[in-house]
Design a protein around this motif. Structure first.
Motif, PDB file in Angstrom:
ATOM      1  N   GLN A   1      70.495  65.917  72.010  1.00  0.00           N
ATOM      2  CA  GLN A   1      71.380  65.088  72.820  1.00  0.00           C
ATOM      3  C   GLN A   1      71.239  65.387  74.304  1.00  0.00           C
ATOM      4  N   HIS A   2      71.177  66.662  74.670  1.00  0.00           N
ATOM      5  CA  HIS A   2      71.057  67.052  76.073  1.00  0.00           C
ATOM      6  C   HIS A   2      69.771  66.494  76.678  1.00  0.00           C
TER       7      HIS A   2
ATOM      8  N   GLU B   1      68.308  65.661  65.279  1.00  0.00           N
ATOM      9  CA  GLU B   1      69.531  66.269  65.783  1.00  0.00           C
ATOM     10  C   GLU B   1      69.215  67.390  66.773  1.00  0.00           C
TER      11      GLU B   1
ATOM     12  N   ASN C   1      68.073  63.790  75.475  1.00  0.00           N
ATOM     13  CA  ASN C   1      68.024  62.327  75.376  1.00  0.00           C
ATOM     14  C   ASN C   1      69.022  61.601  76.269  1.00  0.00           C
ATOM     15  N   GLU C   2      70.168  62.229  76.570  1.00  0.00           N
ATOM     16  CA  GLU C   2      71.257  61.510  77.231  1.00  0.00           C
ATOM     17  C   GLU C   2      70.873  60.900  78.577  1.00  0.00           C
TER      18      GLU C   2
ATOM     19  N   GLU D   1      62.985  59.018  74.018  1.00  0.00           N
ATOM     20  CA  GLU D   1      63.850  60.043  73.432  1.00  0.00           C
ATOM     21  C   GLU D   1      63.128  60.782  72.308  1.00  0.00           C
TER      22      GLU D   1
END
Length: 591
Positions: free
Chosen positions: A209-210, A206, A212-213, A202
């Motif tokens: 998220q897109h 910040e 890392n998810e 990852e």
């Protein structure tokens, strides 16, 4: 049904006219007839990425799952091919080739989510096939993994945690086709698995998220993970006829990589399990697939626990009936009437044990032993019926023997031969001789003495009449003979009580033996289940540790290289500074 009879793949799950998943009955019937345990390998991936070729190789064939040579998706729904497992003689290898994900002609991506969910739920090993490299695009194409917790439920009445989910999900294999890069990380050679783990890292901070998810979900839900990279198999002309191509037509490196992949699947893919270590047969797999599809069609999220509970109710009821049938078949060896209760009880014990073993083998998730108790009640009822038949057959045999043995006595009574002086002595002597003859006769069964007692008791009144009429006896002799008759009758009563007590003891011993056998079989099943669970847990932890150790080793090597690079840079900086100082000093000395 043997897996060998399946010559080619068939569609197992398709979409109806409304786009909803539905089972293909003829394919379901194939699964329902397979009693062997199964290893289930599903392949998913974007359409036209060569998924079907890998599945054909696993089946040991060039043709089977349609390959195609155009940009159109060939596989629709989920296709199935059941073949004998190449390495596990008591297993069937079930290959599931899924509809290509991301087909623009479908429009609705909901179908892709359910296809992916079904592949995950049914598999021992999930193969994800992609093209080129493991990059952000290939990760984005695997976004279905981020929807897993929405499309799959493990427990029915509680929220699934990550540890719960990972225990029930398949192992994961990423196959990268047409791979053209060097296997390197930071300029250093790496293994295929290390290449995968590096791709799953990852990005800190910040706004990522897109990115890392999907990586986090893959690391969190799928253990163990493996990666295989494949070079381009051949030139374009050969690719257009891959179904006809032999290994000689393909690049040697590609053939070697394919063999490495198939060997991994054959040796590392486990038996399919569901629930708490329940080994899945083809029959159970078919029922699971049907249960999941019904849930999806009704708008529900397929729940593993609910499916297992429903299957357990059906299969345990069948296990009770199969065990009962086996018991009845075993008890046909009884030859009525048996000579003793112990003889019948021994046959019952052996037959009951075989029935319990079969039930334990076929049943699962009988946590409260409800179906075991039902089986014991059923077997007890069947045994009681057999005991009743044994008694009736014994009674008939004994009555027939008595009729034949005591026929001369009856004839003498009818002819009045005992109504003479000394007639009672003759009557008594004949009766005793015939009683001895009866007792020596074979085939009387368990009611021999009881039937004899009934007959002799009926002759007490006749004997008294003959005794009273015999003028050759004194009053004292009559009283003595009368006392003998009373004693003999009392002795027959005592023997009858002893036989009843013995029958009770045999029955109690049988009940105790049944209970002990029940406990023995239950403990044996629990021991096997525990060993299987421990072995699976150890394997999972060993795979996890192996991957963690490799990642740790890689990280330590990276940190060591960084440290060495810093040391080298420091040395270079010191040399540079010294050089600059020396040049400065020489410059000052010249001036």
């Amino acid at each position: 049904m043997a897996a060998r009879s399946m010559k080619e793949p068939v569609c197992l799950i398709e979409s109806d006219s409304k786009g909803r998943l539905c089972m293909v009955p003829s394919a379901l019937d194939i699964l329902l007839q397979i009693e062997q345990k199964v290893v289930v390998v599903s392949v998913v991936g974007m359409y036209r990425t060569g998924k079907s070729y890998l599945m054909n190789k696993l089946a040991g064939a060039n043709k089977g799952f349609p390959l195609g040579c155009t940009v159109q998706s060939k596989t629709k729904g989920i296709w199935m091919w059941c073949v004998p497992h190449p390495r596990k003689t008591d297993h069937t290898l079930v290959l599931l080739d899924t509809e290509g994900l991301g087909d623009v002609k479908k429009g609705d991506t909901k179908n892709d989510n359910w296809i992916f969910a079904m592949a995950v739920l049914l598999s021992s090993t999930l193969v994800y096939n992609s093209m080129g490299t493991i990059d952000n695009k290939s990760m984005e194409n695997l976004h279905y993994v981020t929807e897993l917790t929405k499309n799959i439920k493990i427990k029915s009445n509680e929220k699934d945690d990550d540890r719960t989910i990972v225990q029930y999900l398949p192992s994961f294999v990423w196959t990268v086709r047409d791979f053209f890069l060097l296997l390197e990380i930071d300029g250093k050679p790496c293994t295929e698995n290390e290449y995968l783990e590096d791709g799953l890292k990852e990005i800190q901070g910040e706004g990522n998220q897109h990115y890392n998810e999907p990586r986090a979900c893959l690391r969190k839900f799928f253990l163990p993970r493996h990666c295989f990279v494949f070079e381009r198999p051949a030139k374009a002309k050969i690719l257009q006829r891959m179904e006809e191509a032999t290994d000689a037509d393909l690049e040697p490196e590609f053939v070697e990589q394919t063999n490495k992949f198939t060997d991994h699947i054959y040796t590392k893919s486990d038996t399919k399990y569901v629930g708490d270590g329940i080994k899945v047969t083809g029959k159970l797999l078919g029922q699971l697939a049907e249960t999941y599809v019904k849930a999806i069609r009704s708008g529900e999220v397929p729940c593993l626990e609910n499916a297992v509970v429903a299957l357990a109710e059906v299969e345990n009821a069948k296990a009770v009936e199969q065990a009962r049938v086996l018991y009845v078949q075993r008890m046909t060896s009884v030859r009525f009437p048996t000579n003793t209760l112990e003889e019948l009880s021994a046959i019952h014990a052996s037959s009951e044990k075989d029935a319990l073993v079969l039930f334990m083998k076929r049943s699962f998730r009988d946590d409260k032993q409800e179906y075991m108790k039902k089986l014991l009640i059923v077997l007890k009822g069947a045994y009681n019926q057999i005991c009743e038949k044994n008694i009736n057959e014994s009674m008939k045999a004994c009555e027939q023997i008595i009729k034949g043995v005591f026929e001369p006595l009856e004839n003498n009574l009818g002819a009045g031969l005992y109504s003479v002086l000394g007639g009672y002595k003759m009557f008594r002597q004949n009766r005793e001789e015939m009683t001895d003859t009866y007792r020596r006769a074979e085939g009387k069964g368990v009611k021999a003495e009881e039937v004899l007692k009934i007959y002799l008791d009926k002759k007490v009144v006749v004997g008294k009449a003959i005794l009273a009429a015999d003028k050759g006896l004194s009053e004292a002799q009559r009283r003595e003979e009368a006392e003998k008759v009373k004693w003999e009758k009392a002795e027959r009563e005592r023997q009858a009580m002893e036989l009843k007590q013995k029958a009770l003891e045999v029955d109690m011993a049988q009940q105790k033996r049944t209970q002990q056998e029940h406990i023995k079989q239950l403990n044996a099943k629990m021991a096997i289940d525990k060993k299987d669970a421990d072995d699976r847990h150890k394997k999972m932890m060993a795979d996890f540790k192996e991957q963690a150790d490799k990642a740790d080793k890689r990280e330590k090597l990276r940190l060591e290289e960084q440290k060495q690079a810093l040391v080298l840079q420091r040395q270079l900086d010191e040399q540079r500074i010294k050089g600059e100082w020396w040049e400065s000093k020489k410059s000052k000395s010249r001036s």
